[in-house]
Write a protein that holds these residues in place. Structure first.
Motif, PDB file in Angstrom:
ATOM      1  N   ARG A 172    -107.810  14.089  21.848  1.00  0.00           N
ATOM      2  CA  ARG A 172    -107.602  15.529  22.065  1.00  0.00           C
ATOM      3  C   ARG A 172    -106.134  15.814  22.385  1.00  0.00           C
ATOM      4  O   ARG A 172    -105.542  16.758  21.858  1.00  0.00           O
ATOM      5  CB  ARG A 172    -108.517  16.006  23.201  1.00  0.00           C
ATOM      6  N   PHE A 176    -103.507  18.157  20.056  1.00  0.00           N
ATOM      7  CA  PHE A 176    -102.775  19.332  20.509  1.00  0.00           C
ATOM      8  C   PHE A 176    -101.261  19.097  20.504  1.00  0.00           C
ATOM      9  O   PHE A 176    -100.474  20.021  20.279  1.00  0.00           O
ATOM     10  CB  PHE A 176    -103.251  19.763  21.896  1.00  0.00           C
ATOM     11  N   LYS A 180     -98.700  21.290  17.894  1.00  0.00           N
ATOM     12  CA  LYS A 180     -97.939  22.223  18.720  1.00  0.00           C
ATOM     13  C   LYS A 180     -96.727  22.721  17.935  1.00  0.00           C
ATOM     14  O   LYS A 180     -95.899  21.930  17.503  1.00  0.00           O
ATOM     15  CB  LYS A 180     -97.487  21.514  20.001  1.00  0.00           C
TER      16      LYS A 180
END
Length: 240
Positions: A172, A176, A180
């Protein structure tokens, strides 16, 4: 143990994996003899893939051995709390301690290795490319309708028998981090577009040979729709 099994648990830690294994084997009593056989690792590792190097097969077998040991440890601890200890489980841990832990110069390190929790040695791996492609794998599943957590869990399961022992929390974070910013998202989209184009071309060639089944025809249409949508997004966003 029964109370713990009734609760939902995440797939991103070793304890959860061990609990799932116990449940999959039919519960404590059914699991014990199977776990004991696998935890001893008396036979050489199998090599289902002909091109799998012996060292990779050995490492894979060692990971599975440790996985079974952790499941046995959960059972053993639960039995101790209940005061109903299975002598087979007690003997296993006593004998393993005598063979693998107490004779060593560093019993603590040997215990960590026995449980399969030893930190990796050597220089840190170069993970930039790995993280990018893992994020793309997760994004691909998300595009197919999965949530982030479910997609990370699916990728975790895919990596479960490989050298990449990454839990879903790590996956996870990777996802992210890699998505980004606008440029990072564009790079992931471009990778997925490239994958879709490659798969679509293979299906197109198969269709020309008249070998496409109904499921593949549906997949080809889905890919074409994705490709058109991606291409439109690439053309539209720079004008904004």
């Amino acid at each position: 143990m029964a109370e713990e099994r009734s609760q939902a648990f995440p797939s991103d830690d070793r304890r959860a994996r061990a609990l799932r294994l116990i449940v999959a084997l039919g519960g404590e009593q059914c699991a014990i003899p199977i776990l004991l056989d696998n935890a001893w690792l008396l036979s050489p590792p199998t090599r289902p893939k002909l091109d799998e190097p012996p060292d990779a097969a050995k490492a894979r077998a060692e990971r599975m051995r440790a996985h079974n040991v952790r499941a046995l440890l959960l059972i053993y601890r639960d039995q101790i709390k209940r005061g109903e200890i299975d002598e087979r489980v007690r003997s296993f841990f006593a004998e393993q301690a005598e063979l693998r832990i107490w004779p060593t110069a560093d019993p603590l390190a040997a215990m960590i290795e026995f449980l399969g929790c030893a930190p990796r040695r050597g220089a840190p791996p170069r993970t930039a490319a790995r993280n990018f492609f893992l994020a793309a794998d997760i994004q691909e599943l998300i595009d197919e309708g999965m949530g982030v957590d479910a997609a990370c869990g699916a990728v975790f399961e895919r990596l479960d028998t490989t050298d990449l022992e990454l839990d879903t929390g790590t996956l996870r974070n990777i996802y992210f981090c890699e998505t980004k910013g606008r440029l990072n998202k564009k790079a992931i989209e471009a990778e997925l577009l490239s994958r879709a184009l490659g798969e679509s071309e293979k299906l197109r060639q198969k269709a020309r040979a008249g070998k496409l089944d109904p499921a593949e025809e549906e997949r080809a249409m889905q890919l074409q729709a994705k490709i058109v949508a991606w291409q439109a997004s690439f053309e539209a966003k720079p004008r904004q």
